[in-house]
Design a protein around this motif. Structure first.
Motif, PDB file in Angstrom:
ATOM      1  N   MET A 209       0.931  -1.097   0.106  1.00 27.81           N
ATOM      2  CA  MET A 209       0.113  -0.009   0.146  1.00 27.81           C
ATOM      3  C   MET A 209       0.963   1.344   0.048  1.00 27.81           C
ATOM      4  N   PRO A 210       0.458   2.266  -0.801  1.00 24.65           N
ATOM      5  CA  PRO A 210       1.293   3.423  -0.764  1.00 24.65           C
ATOM      6  C   PRO A 210       1.182   4.387   0.194  1.00 24.65           C
ATOM      7  N   LEU A 211       2.084   5.194   0.787  1.00 29.93           N
ATOM      8  CA  LEU A 211       1.878   6.177   1.750  1.00 29.93           C
ATOM      9  C   LEU A 211       1.681   7.455   1.076  1.00 29.93           C
ATOM     10  N   TYR A 212       0.815   8.157   1.759  1.00 32.79           N
ATOM     11  CA  TYR A 212       0.469   9.601   1.101  1.00 32.79           C
ATOM     12  C   TYR A 212       0.605  10.624   2.329  1.00 32.79           C
ATOM     13  N   ASN A 213       1.123  11.725   1.754  1.00 36.09           N
ATOM     14  CA  ASN A 213       1.466  12.721   2.497  1.00 36.09           C
ATOM     15  C   ASN A 213       0.306  13.779   2.752  1.00 36.09           C
ATOM     16  N   TYR A 214      -0.170  14.216   3.971  1.00 34.76           N
ATOM     17  CA  TYR A 214      -1.289  15.276   4.071  1.00 34.76           C
ATOM     18  C   TYR A 214      -0.389  16.388   4.863  1.00 34.76           C
ATOM     19  N   GLN A 215      -1.323  17.593   4.718  1.00 37.66           N
ATOM     20  CA  GLN A 215      -1.082  18.677   5.526  1.00 37.66           C
ATOM     21  C   GLN A 215      -2.257  19.437   5.683  1.00 37.66           C
ATOM     22  N   CYS A 216      -2.456  19.935   6.908  1.00 35.53           N
ATOM     23  CA  CYS A 216      -3.781  20.498   7.188  1.00 35.53           C
ATOM     24  C   CYS A 216      -3.531  22.149   6.948  1.00 35.53           C
ATOM     25  N   GLU A 217      -4.428  22.671   6.305  1.00 32.58           N
ATOM     26  CA  GLU A 217      -4.367  23.871   6.015  1.00 32.58           C
ATOM     27  C   GLU A 217      -4.840  25.017   6.953  1.00 32.58           C
ATOM     28  N   SER A 218      -5.412  24.569   8.058  1.00 28.11           N
ATOM     29  CA  SER A 218      -5.712  25.120   9.359  1.00 28.11           C
ATOM     30  C   SER A 218      -4.453  25.086  10.509  1.00 28.11           C
TER      31      SER A 218
END
Length: 73
Positions: free
Chosen positions: A1-10
């Motif tokens: 399964m791939p890793l995804y990077n997330y970033q919160c805009e708040s």
């Protein structure tokens, strides 16, 4: 399964999440619970080095020129 990077805009919290291709993107930030997550762009986890791959790299003896053997003179 791939890793995804997330970033919160708040709150600018960033993290990685392992997800299937078919999973829906995450929306809620685990740090502040705001529904403002966006996928972040990341670099590849591997690097291709060298001058390239050629037909003759892994062949020995008479098998060295397979593409040339198919050509009609």
């Amino acid at each position: 399964m791939p890793l995804y990077n997330y970033q919160c805009e708040s709150c600018d919290h960033s993290f990685e999440a392992m997800q299937k291709f078919s999973d829906a993107p995450l929306v809620d930030c685990p740090a502040c619970a705001a529904p403002s997550l966006k996928k972040a762009v990341s670099r590849a986890g591997f690097r291709l080095g060298g001058t390239g791959w050629y037909e003759t790299d892994f062949k020995t003896g008479a098998k060295k020129n397979l593409a040339g053997a198919d050509k009609a003179d």
